[in-house]
Design an enzyme around this catalytic site. Structure first.
Site, PDB file in Angstrom:
ATOM      1  N   TYR A  33      -9.455   9.712  -4.761  1.00 47.06           N
ATOM      2  CA  TYR A  33      -8.621   9.812  -3.526  1.00 47.06           C
ATOM      3  C   TYR A  33      -9.647  10.293  -2.163  1.00 47.06           C
ATOM      4  O   TYR A  33      -9.576  10.055  -1.429  1.00 47.06           O
ATOM      5  CB  TYR A  33      -7.770  11.160  -3.744  1.00 47.06           C
ATOM      6  CG  TYR A  33      -6.411  10.547  -4.407  1.00 47.06           C
ATOM      7  CD1 TYR A  33      -5.364   9.858  -3.675  1.00 47.06           C
ATOM      8  CD2 TYR A  33      -6.338  10.665  -5.880  1.00 47.06           C
ATOM      9  CE1 TYR A  33      -4.521   9.349  -4.246  1.00 47.06           C
ATOM     10  CE2 TYR A  33      -5.122   9.984  -6.477  1.00 47.06           C
ATOM     11  CZ  TYR A  33      -4.366   9.422  -5.760  1.00 47.06           C
ATOM     12  OH  TYR A  33      -3.252   8.824  -6.411  1.00 47.06           O
ATOM     13  N   GLN A  77       6.642   6.150   2.778  1.00 48.02           N
ATOM     14  CA  GLN A  77       6.014   6.340   1.318  1.00 48.02           C
ATOM     15  C   GLN A  77       4.391   6.227   1.398  1.00 48.02           C
ATOM     16  O   GLN A  77       3.584   6.465   0.222  1.00 48.02           O
ATOM     17  CB  GLN A  77       6.399   5.088   0.305  1.00 48.02           C
ATOM     18  CG  GLN A  77       7.987   5.049   0.362  1.00 48.02           C
ATOM     19  CD  GLN A  77       8.307   3.794  -0.343  1.00 48.02           C
ATOM     20  OE1 GLN A  77       8.270   3.764  -1.721  1.00 48.02           O
ATOM     21  NE2 GLN A  77       8.493   2.754   0.356  1.00 48.02           N
ATOM     22  N   ASP A  84      -1.260   7.313   4.370  1.00 41.18           N
ATOM     23  CA  ASP A  84      -2.287   7.261   5.392  1.00 41.18           C
ATOM     24  C   ASP A  84      -1.759   7.820   6.527  1.00 41.18           C
ATOM     25  O   ASP A  84      -0.544   8.208   6.310  1.00 41.18           O
ATOM     26  CB  ASP A  84      -2.778   5.788   5.687  1.00 41.18           C
ATOM     27  CG  ASP A  84      -1.387   4.936   5.896  1.00 41.18           C
ATOM     28  OD1 ASP A  84      -0.712   5.316   7.072  1.00 41.18           O
ATOM     29  OD2 ASP A  84      -1.255   3.877   5.383  1.00 41.18           O
ATOM     30  N   HIS A 138       5.623  10.578  -0.025  1.00 47.22           N
ATOM     31  CA  HIS A 138       4.732  10.764  -1.076  1.00 47.22           C
ATOM     32  C   HIS A 138       3.314  11.638  -0.777  1.00 47.22           C
ATOM     33  O   HIS A 138       2.318  11.249  -1.290  1.00 47.22           O
ATOM     34  CB  HIS A 138       4.300   9.338  -1.444  1.00 47.22           C
ATOM     35  CG  HIS A 138       5.400   8.554  -2.048  1.00 47.22           C
ATOM     36  ND1 HIS A 138       5.449   7.205  -2.428  1.00 47.22           N
ATOM     37  CD2 HIS A 138       6.657   8.955  -2.461  1.00 47.22           C
ATOM     38  CE1 HIS A 138       6.620   6.819  -2.960  1.00 47.22           C
ATOM     39  NE2 HIS A 138       7.500   7.883  -3.028  1.00 47.22           N
ATOM     40  N   CYS A 172      -3.859  23.661  -2.961  1.00 44.44           N
ATOM     41  CA  CYS A 172      -4.337  24.551  -3.850  1.00 44.44           C
ATOM     42  C   CYS A 172      -3.327  24.706  -5.091  1.00 44.44           C
ATOM     43  O   CYS A 172      -2.253  25.274  -4.914  1.00 44.44           O
ATOM     44  CB  CYS A 172      -4.902  26.035  -3.299  1.00 44.44           C
ATOM     45  SG  CYS A 172      -5.313  27.093  -4.616  1.00 44.44           S
ATOM     46  N   GLY A 184       7.873  -3.401   4.845  1.00 45.71           N
ATOM     47  CA  GLY A 184       6.899  -3.517   3.858  1.00 45.71           C
ATOM     48  C   GLY A 184       6.891  -2.633   2.774  1.00 45.71           C
ATOM     49  O   GLY A 184       5.867  -2.055   2.261  1.00 45.71           O
ATOM     50  N   THR A 185       7.931  -2.675   2.190  1.00 46.45           N
ATOM     51  CA  THR A 185       8.017  -2.035   0.629  1.00 46.45           C
ATOM     52  C   THR A 185       8.727  -2.920  -0.452  1.00 46.45           C
ATOM     53  O   THR A 185       9.601  -3.481  -0.077  1.00 46.45           O
ATOM     54  CB  THR A 185       8.581  -0.498   0.609  1.00 46.45           C
ATOM     55  OG1 THR A 185       8.895   0.084  -0.480  1.00 46.45           O
ATOM     56  CG2 THR A 185      10.125  -0.794   1.240  1.00 46.45           C
TER      57      THR A 185
HETATM   58  N1  APR Z   1       3.875  -7.357   6.304  1.00 47.66           N
HETATM   59  C1  APR Z   1       4.900  -6.961   5.661  1.00 47.66           C
HETATM   60  N2  APR Z   1       5.249  -6.754   4.430  1.00 47.66           N
HETATM   61  C2  APR Z   1       3.956  -6.811   3.528  1.00 47.66           C
HETATM   62  C3  APR Z   1       2.958  -7.259   4.228  1.00 47.66           C
HETATM   63  C4  APR Z   1       2.921  -7.185   5.495  1.00 47.66           C
HETATM   64  N3  APR Z   1       1.749  -7.455   6.415  1.00 47.66           N
HETATM   65  N4  APR Z   1       1.888  -7.122   3.347  1.00 47.66           N
HETATM   66  C5  APR Z   1       2.438  -6.947   2.136  1.00 47.66           C
HETATM   67  N5  APR Z   1       3.818  -6.793   2.438  1.00 47.66           N
HETATM   68  C6  APR Z   1       5.006  -6.489   1.474  1.00 47.66           C
HETATM   69  C7  APR Z   1       4.542  -7.031  -0.006  1.00 47.66           C
HETATM   70  O1  APR Z   1       5.041  -8.141  -0.176  1.00 47.66           O
HETATM   71  C8  APR Z   1       5.354  -5.935  -0.825  1.00 47.66           C
HETATM   72  O2  APR Z   1       6.484  -6.330  -1.091  1.00 47.66           O
HETATM   73  O3  APR Z   1       5.026  -5.028   1.179  1.00 47.66           O
HETATM   74  C9  APR Z   1       5.160  -4.570   0.013  1.00 47.66           C
HETATM   75  C10 APR Z   1       4.112  -3.640  -0.478  1.00 47.66           C
HETATM   76  O4  APR Z   1       4.567  -3.351  -1.803  1.00 47.66           O
HETATM   77  P1  APR Z   1       3.943  -2.060  -2.750  1.00 47.66           P
HETATM   78  O5  APR Z   1       2.469  -2.676  -2.685  1.00 47.66           O
HETATM   79  O6  APR Z   1       4.642  -1.906  -4.059  1.00 47.66           O
HETATM   80  O7  APR Z   1       3.932  -0.557  -1.874  1.00 47.66           O
HETATM   81  P2  APR Z   1       5.281   0.308  -1.716  1.00 47.66           P
HETATM   82  O8  APR Z   1       6.482  -0.345  -1.854  1.00 47.66           O
HETATM   83  O9  APR Z   1       4.845   1.314  -0.455  1.00 47.66           O
HETATM   84  O10 APR Z   1       4.805   1.230  -2.906  1.00 47.66           O
HETATM   85  C11 APR Z   1       5.611   2.307  -3.113  1.00 47.66           C
HETATM   86  O11 APR Z   1       4.360   2.996  -5.101  1.00 47.66           O
HETATM   87  O12 APR Z   1       2.312   3.248  -5.800  1.00 47.66           O
HETATM   88  C12 APR Z   1       3.431   3.902  -5.268  1.00 47.66           C
HETATM   89  O13 APR Z   1       3.386   5.955  -4.403  1.00 47.66           O
HETATM   90  C13 APR Z   1       2.912   4.669  -4.165  1.00 47.66           C
HETATM   91  O14 APR Z   1       3.961   5.187  -2.047  1.00 47.66           O
HETATM   92  C14 APR Z   1       3.896   3.860  -2.955  1.00 47.66           C
HETATM   93  C15 APR Z   1       4.958   3.510  -3.875  1.00 47.66           C
END
Ligand code: APR
Length: 234
Positions: free
Chosen positions: A56, A91, A94, A109, A117, A176-177
């Site tokens: 981290y 989520q 950053d 998150h 602490c 973007g999730t």
């Molecule tokens: N624009 C839009 N979407 C995008 C881009 C982009 N430039 N680049 C990648 N993606 C998409 C990917 O296709 C994917 O579906 O963003 C998504 C990211 O998914 P994850 O990496 O699974 O991230 P996230 O959904 O935020 O993860 C959720 O999981 O590991 C834990 O706590 C952590 O907050 C995180 C949670």
């Protein structure tokens, strides 16, 4: 589209991808060369706290090298122009929403630039590395500090407030999730169960929960968001 009164925006790692922050599930299931269960669980921290602190600390340092992108800035513009009507639930750990000008950001998150602490529960803004021997600025104990991050198996922050925002919103946008991680992955179902909110997914590809959304925009967030925000403002 100017009719919306309460807009809730859920963001995930994909919105920060174009800034150069690694997403979690796009590289063979590894996150910066580590398995998630080796660095992002309470068990991992109990087993090898030095590794987790180092991991981290590196993620925290990486924030010095990245900048908010057009997607973060577009959402900040939406928040400015629709004063008070737009809540961002992220989520992401950053701080790119904030640095892009965003306000009213809920970090469900946790945040990389904070440590907590375990002894006295104080939370501190943190820009430096943190190690097991680092003393808590409040109570002076060590080891006691941990990343202010919600690990797998832990309860996300602010769930009561989030439930209220979801119940009241008339537009829900997910950006973007991947839709793999609950409870965030279930927000769209919650929104749909409670009312008539419009739902939009913005993602590079259809997410796990894509079929739950009424509208889809697939592509890069940095390219799609500025146009979507202009539509919402006009
Ligand atoms: N624009 C839009 N979407 C995008 C881009 C982009 N430039 N680049 C990648 N993606 C998409 C990917 O296709 C994917 O579906 O963003 C998504 C990211 O998914 P994850 O990496 O699974 O991230 P996230 O959904 O935020 O993860 C959720 O999981 O590991 C834990 O706590 C952590 O907050 C995180 C949670």
């Amino acid at each position: 589209m100017g009719q919306y009164k309460n807009i809730v925006i859920l963001t995930g790692a994909g919105i920060s991808a174009e800034s150069g922050v690694a997403t979690f599930r796009d590289n063979d299931g590894l996150w910066e060369k580590h398995r998630i269960e080796d660095v992002a669980t309470p068990e991992a921290f109990a087993r090898d706290p030095d590794l987790v602190q180092r991991f981290y600390s590196l993620r925290r340092r990486q924030l010095n090298e990245v900048e908010p992108n057009a997607a973060h800035k577009a959402l900040a513009k939406l928040q400015r122009e629709l004063d008070g009507k737009v809540t961002i639930i992220t989520q992401n750990v950053d701080d790119l929403h904030e640095r892009g000008g965003g306000t009213n950001i809920i970090h469900m998150h946790g945040e990389l630039r904070k440590v907590r602490c375990k002894a006295c529960s104080s939370v501190h803004d943190w820009r430096e590395d943190c190690a097991q021997e680092t003393e808590c600025p409040s109570c002076g104990r060590a080891p006691s500090l941990r990343p202010h991050i919600v690990w797998f198996g832990e309860m996300p922050f602010f769930m009561d407030r989030i439930a209220e925002y979801l119940a009241e919103c008339d537009l829900f946008i997910s950006i973007g999730t991947s839709g793999n991680v609950y409870p965030a992955a279930g927000f769209v179902a919650e929104v749909r169960a409670k009312g008539n909110a419009h739902t939009i997914e913005v993602n590079l590809e259809p997410s796990e929960g894509a079929s739950m959304f009424a509208e889809h925009r697939h592509g890069k967030a940095g390219e799609l968001l500025p146009a979507l925000v202009e539509e919402l403002l006009n």
